[in-house]
Design a protein around this motif. Sequence first.
Motif, PDB file in Angstrom:
ATOM      1  N   PHE A 125       0.831  -1.204   0.000  1.00 19.88           N
ATOM      2  CA  PHE A 125       0.000   0.000   0.000  1.00 19.88           C
ATOM      3  C   PHE A 125       0.865   1.252   0.000  1.00 19.88           C
ATOM      4  CE2 PHE A 125      -1.852   3.333   2.704  1.00 19.88           C
ATOM      5  CZ  PHE A 125      -2.847   3.769   1.840  1.00 19.88           C
ATOM      6  N   ILE A 126       1.896   1.264   0.811  1.00 20.95           N
ATOM      7  CA  ILE A 126       2.783   2.434   0.875  1.00 20.95           C
ATOM      8  C   ILE A 126       3.456   2.662  -0.473  1.00 20.95           C
ATOM      9  CG2 ILE A 126       4.856   3.372   1.948  1.00 20.95           C
ATOM     10  CD1 ILE A 126       4.039   1.790   4.489  1.00 20.95           C
ATOM     11  N   LYS A 127       3.939   1.583  -1.090  1.00 18.21           N
ATOM     12  CA  LYS A 127       4.592   1.711  -2.398  1.00 18.21           C
ATOM     13  C   LYS A 127       3.622   2.210  -3.457  1.00 18.21           C
ATOM     14  CE  LYS A 127       8.081  -1.849  -1.707  1.00 18.21           C
ATOM     15  NZ  LYS A 127       8.528  -3.203  -2.105  1.00 18.21           N
ATOM     16  N   SER A 128       2.408   1.679  -3.470  1.00 17.30           N
ATOM     17  CA  SER A 128       1.450   2.089  -4.503  1.00 17.30           C
ATOM     18  C   SER A 128       0.969   3.522  -4.276  1.00 17.30           C
ATOM     19  CB  SER A 128       0.267   1.120  -4.557  1.00 17.30           C
ATOM     20  OG  SER A 128      -0.478   1.176  -3.365  1.00 17.30           O
ATOM     21  N   ALA A 129       0.839   3.937  -3.018  1.00 15.67           N
ATOM     22  CA  ALA A 129       0.438   5.323  -2.742  1.00 15.67           C
ATOM     23  C   ALA A 129       1.541   6.290  -3.164  1.00 15.67           C
ATOM     24  CB  ALA A 129       0.122   5.491  -1.261  1.00 15.67           C
ATOM     25  N   THR A 130       2.772   5.921  -2.902  1.00 13.62           N
ATOM     26  CA  THR A 130       3.893   6.764  -3.323  1.00 13.62           C
ATOM     27  C   THR A 130       3.969   6.831  -4.845  1.00 13.62           C
ATOM     28  OG1 THR A 130       5.072   6.119  -1.325  1.00 13.62           O
ATOM     29  CG2 THR A 130       6.366   7.138  -3.069  1.00 13.62           C
ATOM     30  N   ASN A 131       3.758   5.701  -5.490  1.00 19.21           N
ATOM     31  CA  ASN A 131       3.754   5.664  -6.952  1.00 19.21           C
ATOM     32  C   ASN A 131       2.613   6.517  -7.508  1.00 19.21           C
ATOM     33  OD1 ASN A 131       4.468   4.916  -9.557  1.00 19.21           O
ATOM     34  ND2 ASN A 131       3.196   3.088  -9.505  1.00 19.21           N
ATOM     35  N   LEU A 132       1.468   6.489  -6.864  1.00 17.80           N
ATOM     36  CA  LEU A 132       0.334   7.312  -7.291  1.00 17.80           C
ATOM     37  C   LEU A 132       0.685   8.792  -7.179  1.00 17.80           C
ATOM     38  CD1 LEU A 132      -2.730   7.439  -8.071  1.00 17.80           C
ATOM     39  CD2 LEU A 132      -3.172   7.609  -5.620  1.00 17.80           C
ATOM     40  N   HIS A 133       1.388   9.166  -6.125  1.00 18.63           N
ATOM     41  CA  HIS A 133       1.763  10.565  -5.937  1.00 18.63           C
ATOM     42  C   HIS A 133       2.767  11.009  -7.005  1.00 18.63           C
ATOM     43  CE1 HIS A 133       2.515  14.320  -3.877  1.00 18.63           C
ATOM     44  NE2 HIS A 133       3.809  14.072  -3.896  1.00 18.63           N
ATOM     45  N   LEU A 134       3.672  10.106  -7.357  1.00 15.29           N
ATOM     46  CA  LEU A 134       4.712  10.474  -8.317  1.00 15.29           C
ATOM     47  C   LEU A 134       4.193  10.540  -9.748  1.00 15.29           C
ATOM     48  CD1 LEU A 134       7.706   8.443  -6.896  1.00 15.29           C
ATOM     49  CD2 LEU A 134       7.243  10.887  -6.651  1.00 15.29           C
ATOM     50  N   ASN A 135       3.377   9.584 -10.127  1.00 12.99           N
ATOM     51  CA  ASN A 135       2.808   9.608 -11.488  1.00 12.99           C
ATOM     52  C   ASN A 135       1.384   9.073 -11.442  1.00 12.99           C
ATOM     53  OD1 ASN A 135       3.592   7.033 -10.917  1.00 12.99           O
ATOM     54  ND2 ASN A 135       4.613   6.651 -12.843  1.00 12.99           N
ATOM     55  N   ASN A 136       0.462   9.930 -11.785  1.00 18.21           N
ATOM     56  CA  ASN A 136      -0.966   9.598 -11.722  1.00 18.21           C
ATOM     57  C   ASN A 136      -1.406   8.980 -13.051  1.00 18.21           C
ATOM     58  OD1 ASN A 136      -3.547   9.415 -10.763  1.00 18.21           O
ATOM     59  ND2 ASN A 136      -4.075  11.511 -11.274  1.00 18.21           N
ATOM     60  N   THR A 137      -1.041   7.738 -13.272  1.00 22.16           N
ATOM     61  CA  THR A 137      -1.451   7.032 -14.484  1.00 22.16           C
ATOM     62  C   THR A 137      -2.543   6.037 -14.127  1.00 22.16           C
ATOM     63  OG1 THR A 137       0.208   5.310 -14.172  1.00 22.16           O
ATOM     64  CG2 THR A 137       0.877   7.240 -15.458  1.00 22.16           C
ATOM     65  N   ILE A 138      -3.153   5.478 -15.150  1.00 20.48           N
ATOM     66  CA  ILE A 138      -4.214   4.494 -14.910  1.00 20.48           C
ATOM     67  C   ILE A 138      -3.654   3.265 -14.192  1.00 20.48           C
ATOM     68  CG2 ILE A 138      -5.832   2.924 -16.045  1.00 20.48           C
ATOM     69  CD1 ILE A 138      -6.282   5.077 -18.134  1.00 20.48           C
ATOM     70  N   GLY A 139      -2.446   2.863 -14.563  1.00 16.59           N
ATOM     71  CA  GLY A 139      -1.814   1.722 -13.900  1.00 16.59           C
ATOM     72  C   GLY A 139      -1.547   2.000 -12.430  1.00 16.59           C
ATOM     73  N   ALA A 140      -1.109   3.204 -12.120  1.00 17.22           N
ATOM     74  CA  ALA A 140      -0.843   3.566 -10.724  1.00 17.22           C
ATOM     75  C   ALA A 140      -2.138   3.618  -9.923  1.00 17.22           C
ATOM     76  CB  ALA A 140      -0.120   4.904 -10.662  1.00 17.22           C
ATOM     77  N   ILE A 141      -3.196   4.122 -10.554  1.00 18.84           N
ATOM     78  CA  ILE A 141      -4.498   4.183  -9.868  1.00 18.84           C
ATOM     79  C   ILE A 141      -5.020   2.774  -9.614  1.00 18.84           C
ATOM     80  CG2 ILE A 141      -6.914   4.888 -10.129  1.00 18.84           C
ATOM     81  CD1 ILE A 141      -5.854   7.332 -11.692  1.00 18.84           C
ATOM     82  N   ASP A 142      -4.902   1.894 -10.602  1.00 20.67           N
ATOM     83  CA  ASP A 142      -5.355   0.507 -10.427  1.00 20.67           C
ATOM     84  C   ASP A 142      -4.575  -0.194  -9.326  1.00 20.67           C
ATOM     85  OD1 ASP A 142      -7.250   0.783 -12.381  1.00 20.67           O
ATOM     86  OD2 ASP A 142      -6.067  -0.212 -13.947  1.00 20.67           O
ATOM     87  N   LYS A 143      -3.267  -0.002  -9.307  1.00 24.00           N
ATOM     88  CA  LYS A 143      -2.428  -0.625  -8.281  1.00 24.00           C
ATOM     89  C   LYS A 143      -2.786  -0.095  -6.903  1.00 24.00           C
ATOM     90  CE  LYS A 143       1.303  -2.798  -6.760  1.00 24.00           C
ATOM     91  NZ  LYS A 143       1.128  -4.113  -6.243  1.00 24.00           N
ATOM     92  N   PHE A 144      -3.053   1.207  -6.817  1.00 27.73           N
ATOM     93  CA  PHE A 144      -3.440   1.802  -5.544  1.00 27.73           C
ATOM     94  C   PHE A 144      -4.774   1.232  -5.064  1.00 27.73           C
ATOM     95  CE2 PHE A 144      -5.766   5.055  -3.179  1.00 27.73           C
ATOM     96  CZ  PHE A 144      -4.902   5.254  -2.117  1.00 27.73           C
ATOM     97  N   ASN A 145      -5.758   1.176  -5.959  1.00 29.61           N
ATOM     98  CA  ASN A 145      -7.062   0.637  -5.566  1.00 29.61           C
ATOM     99  C   ASN A 145      -6.970  -0.832  -5.163  1.00 29.61           C
ATOM    100  OD1 ASN A 145      -8.499   3.021  -5.922  1.00 29.61           O
ATOM    101  ND2 ASN A 145      -8.791   2.632  -8.101  1.00 29.61           N
ATOM    102  N   TYR A 146      -6.133  -1.586  -5.860  1.00 27.95           N
ATOM    103  CA  TYR A 146      -5.936  -2.994  -5.502  1.00 27.95           C
ATOM    104  C   TYR A 146      -5.320  -3.113  -4.107  1.00 27.95           C
ATOM    105  CZ  TYR A 146      -3.953  -7.668  -5.438  1.00 27.95           C
ATOM    106  OH  TYR A 146      -3.605  -8.933  -5.080  1.00 27.95           O
ATOM    107  N   SER A 147      -4.329  -2.283  -3.816  1.00 32.31           N
ATOM    108  CA  SER A 147      -3.679  -2.368  -2.506  1.00 32.31           C
ATOM    109  C   SER A 147      -4.626  -1.927  -1.384  1.00 32.31           C
ATOM    110  CB  SER A 147      -2.398  -1.544  -2.485  1.00 32.31           C
ATOM    111  OG  SER A 147      -2.682  -0.184  -2.637  1.00 32.31           O
ATOM    112  N   VAL A 148      -5.480  -0.954  -1.657  1.00 37.04           N
ATOM    113  CA  VAL A 148      -6.464  -0.535  -0.649  1.00 37.04           C
ATOM    114  C   VAL A 148      -7.455  -1.666  -0.393  1.00 37.04           C
ATOM    115  CG1 VAL A 148      -8.405   1.025  -0.218  1.00 37.04           C
ATOM    116  CG2 VAL A 148      -6.259   1.928  -1.082  1.00 37.04           C
ATOM    117  N   ASN A 149      -7.917  -2.316  -1.449  1.00 39.99           N
ATOM    118  CA  ASN A 149      -8.857  -3.422  -1.268  1.00 39.99           C
ATOM    119  C   ASN A 149      -8.221  -4.582  -0.512  1.00 39.99           C
ATOM    120  OD1 ASN A 149     -10.967  -2.111  -2.551  1.00 39.99           O
ATOM    121  ND2 ASN A 149     -10.378  -2.875  -4.569  1.00 39.99           N
TER     122      ASN A 149
END
Length: 118
Positions: A51-75
């Motif tokens: 979750f920490i890695k995906s949130a950091t990745n979301l902050h650095l680059n807001n792409t569809i892949g980063a959003i999907d990874k973030f949502n997956y880690s939250v779930n």
Amino acid sequence: MEWFSWAVALILLISSVVSPWIVNRENNKHQLSLKKLDMYEQEKRKFLEDFIKSATNLHLNNTIGAIDKFNYSVNCLYIYFKDIPQNITTLQENYNNPNFFNELTNIVQALSEQIAKE
């Protein structure tokens, strides 16, 4: 009276064979439950780290892949943690906010309290 000594000897023989087997069986059950608990806590740590890695990745680059990874880690967090902070859902919307890492730190601290310490 001889039959009594034979009966006592037979009972001692049976108990000397059965008793270690029962003790070993119960000990193995207990060890297995401890191992499962340890594996569960390791999975909690792993998903919190993801979750920490995906949130950091979301902050650095807001792409569809980063959003999907973030949502997956939250779930995945919802599977392992009881009390998920409410601001975890707004974290995705505030990826450009200067307070993003402060909010992330607060979320991680709240979730870390639910992990058993070694």
